[in-house]
Motif scaffolding. Structure first.
Motif, mmCIF file in Angstrom:
data_model
loop_
_atom_site.group_PDB
_atom_site.id
_atom_site.type_symbol
_atom_site.label_atom_id
_atom_site.label_comp_id
_atom_site.label_asym_id
_atom_site.label_seq_id
_atom_site.Cartn_x
_atom_site.Cartn_y
_atom_site.Cartn_z
ATOM 1 N N UNK A 216 6.296 55.182 75.148
ATOM 2 C CA UNK A 216 5.429 56.319 75.415
ATOM 3 C C UNK A 216 5.733 57.436 74.428
ATOM 4 N N UNK A 217 4.746 58.298 74.171
ATOM 5 C CA UNK A 217 4.977 59.423 73.279
ATOM 6 C C UNK A 217 4.096 60.591 73.686
ATOM 7 N N UNK A 218 4.575 61.802 73.389
ATOM 8 C CA UNK A 218 3.800 63.016 73.563
ATOM 9 C C UNK A 218 4.321 64.030 72.564
ATOM 10 N N UNK A 219 3.465 64.552 71.708
ATOM 11 C CA UNK A 219 3.915 65.440 70.646
ATOM 12 C C UNK A 219 4.885 64.698 69.748
ATOM 13 N N UNK A 220 6.041 65.283 69.477
ATOM 14 C CA UNK A 220 7.048 64.603 68.661
ATOM 15 C C UNK A 220 7.995 63.758 69.504
ATOM 16 N N UNK B 86 17.400 52.974 78.064
ATOM 17 C CA UNK B 86 16.183 53.739 77.808
ATOM 18 C C UNK B 86 16.592 54.919 76.938
ATOM 19 N N UNK B 87 15.882 55.110 75.826
ATOM 20 C CA UNK B 87 16.226 56.159 74.864
ATOM 21 C C UNK B 87 15.042 57.099 74.681
ATOM 22 N N UNK B 88 15.329 58.402 74.655
ATOM 23 C CA UNK B 88 14.305 59.401 74.359
ATOM 24 C C UNK B 88 14.579 59.975 72.979
ATOM 25 N N UNK B 89 13.529 60.010 72.153
ATOM 26 C CA UNK B 89 13.630 60.466 70.770
ATOM 27 C C UNK B 89 12.776 61.712 70.571
ATOM 28 N N UNK B 90 13.220 62.586 69.668
ATOM 29 C CA UNK B 90 12.422 63.705 69.193
ATOM 30 C C UNK B 90 12.185 63.460 67.708
ATOM 31 N N UNK B 91 11.002 62.955 67.367
ATOM 32 C CA UNK B 91 10.765 62.481 66.004
ATOM 33 C C UNK B 91 11.667 61.294 65.736
#
Length: 337
Positions: A50-54, A64-69
Motif C-alpha cells: 500500500x502507499x499514500x504520498x511518499x 511488515x515494513x513502513x517506508x518513507x520514499x
C-alpha cells in the motif's frame, strides 16, 4: 467493556485499584491533541503493498515494513524471531524493530547483548498475579510467559497516513492466552522527523482477573540502540542520554511523571533518538516512567506507585505518539503535540 469511558469496579473489595481514566484531562487537553485523537480513528482495510504520498507499506512472510520514499521508518515482526546462539525462551514476535531516524540511523535494538528479552518498542507487563500464580510477560528468560503476533487484522491507508492493526497474544506458559492485544500503528507523511501513533488495546479474555502488581516497570518498553549498550563490546559508543518534558535527565528522571520522555545519543552517522508522548487520556496520566541508570531503555508504566488490575472481559487502552529525530531532542516540537 472499554476502559476509555468507564471506571471499572473491582470484582472483590480486596483487589487493587482498577484501570480508569480521569475525565478532566479530556477537556484540558482537547484542543492541543485534536489531531492526535483524529489519527486514532477507524482504519481502512487493504491487502498487498500500500502507499499514500511518499509513504508505503511492504509485507513479507516475516515482517511488515513502513517506508518513507526509499527510507525505512520501522519494522514490525510477524513471525517468531530468535537470533543464533540464544536459548529458545527468548523467542518472540509482535515487536517493532528496527526503528529508523529520517537520516537512516537505527535508534532501537533487538535481542540486545546481555538483555535479549528487550526488543525495540514492545508492550508487556512484568509483575502480575493470575489465578494466584506469578506471571511475567516481560522477562522471557524466566520461562513464564511470552508475546506472539497472531495476525495482521488490517492495513491502514488514509490521506497522509499509512499503518496497520495487529493482533498480539500475551501467553502464559501455565495458563495459556490471557490478554488479546490489538496494536494499531499509524505513520504520518513527514520527513523532518518521523512521527507515528500507537494504540494498544489489551483485553482480558479469561474468566479471572489479571492483577498488575506495583513494580519498578511494566507496560510499554522502549529499548535504545546497540551503540548505547555497554554490554555490547563490539558496538558500544557511549551511554544513552535521556530528557523529559520537565527537563530531567538520566540521574533525576526515574519514576517521575513527565508528559514526554526521550532517549538519544551518539550513533555512527551522528546523534539521533526517539521520544514517546503518552496520550493525556491514558490511565494515571501523566504516566510514571522507569529510566534505567545504566541501560539504554525506559518504560512508560502506570504501576510504578500503585497496583491495578484488568478484570475478565475488560480492556486496558493506552495511546502514544512516537517522534524519531536526528540531532538533539526537538524540545519545542515535542511540547507542541
Amino acid at each position: 467493556m472499554s476502559l476509555l469511558c468507564h471506571e471499572l469496579k473491582p470484582r472483590r473489595k480486596t483487589h487493587p485499584e482498577t484501570v480508569h481514566y480521569s475525565m478532566i484531562h479530556r477537556y484540558i487537553f482537547l484542543c492541543s491533541f485534536i489531531l492526535f485523537l483524529a489519527s486514532c480513528g477507524p482504519a481502512q482495510e487493504n491487502k498487498g503493498e500500500e502507499s499514500t504520498g511518499t509513504l508505503h507499506l511492504e509485507q513479507t512472510t516475516d515482517y511488515l515494513r513502513i517506508m518513507n520514499g526509499d527510507q525505512p521508518v520501522l519494522n514490525y515482526w510477524l513471525t517468531p524471531q530468535l537470533p543464533d546462539g540464544l536459548p529458545e525462551h527468548y523467542t518472540r514476535s509482535g515487536f517493532i524493530h528496527p526503528i529508523h531516524s529520517p537520516s537512516g540511523q537505527v535508534v532501537s535494538d533487538g535481542f540486545p547483548a546481555g538483555y535479549a528479552h528487550q526488543n525495540g518498542f514492545f508492550s508487556a507487563w512484568t509483575n502480575t498475579t493470575f489465578r494466584d500464580s506469578f506471571v511475567d510477560f516481560w522477562n522471557t528468560h524466566k520461562e513464564l510467559a511470552t508475546l506472539r503476533n497472531q495476525e495482521i487484522v488490517e492495513t491502514v491507508k488514509e490521506d497522509g497516513i499509512i499503518g496497520f492493526k495487529a493482533r498480539i497474544d500475551h501467553l502464559s506458559n501455565a495458563h495459556g492466552l490471557i490478554l488479546a492485544e490489538e496494536l494499531t500503528v499509524r505513520v504520518h507523511d513527514r520527513d523532518d522527523v518521523f512521527v507515528w501513533d500507537v494504540r494498544s488495546e489489551q483485553t482480558n479474555i479469561t474468566e479471572d482477573t489479571l492483577i498488575l502488581n506495583k513494580h519498578l516497570y511494566g507496560g510499554l518498553g522502549v529499548r535504545g540502540s546497540k551503540y548505547w549498550n555497554a554490554k555490547d563490546t563490539t558496538n558500544f559508543m557511549g551511554l544513552a542520554d535521556f530528557l523529559t518534558s520537565d527537563g530531567l535527565t538520566r540521574d533525576s528522571a526515574n519514576h517521575t511523571h513527565p508528559e514526554w520522555t526521550a532517549i538519544y545519543g551518539d550513533l555512527p552517522g551522528g546523534k539521533a533518538g526517539m521520544a514517546v508522548i503518552p496520550h493525556p487520556e491514558n490511565f494515571r496520566w501523566p504516566v510514571g516512567v522507569r529510566v534505567h541508570p545504566d541501560l539504554p531503555y525506559f518504560s512508560v508504566s502506570p504501576i510504578t506507585e500503585k497496583a491495578a488490575f484488568i478484570a475478565p472481559g475488560q480492556t486496558y487502552l493506552a495511546r502514544y505518539r512516537v517522534v524519531v529525530f536526528d540531532g538533539e531532542v526537538p524540545v519545542d516540537l515535542l511540547s507542541s503535540f
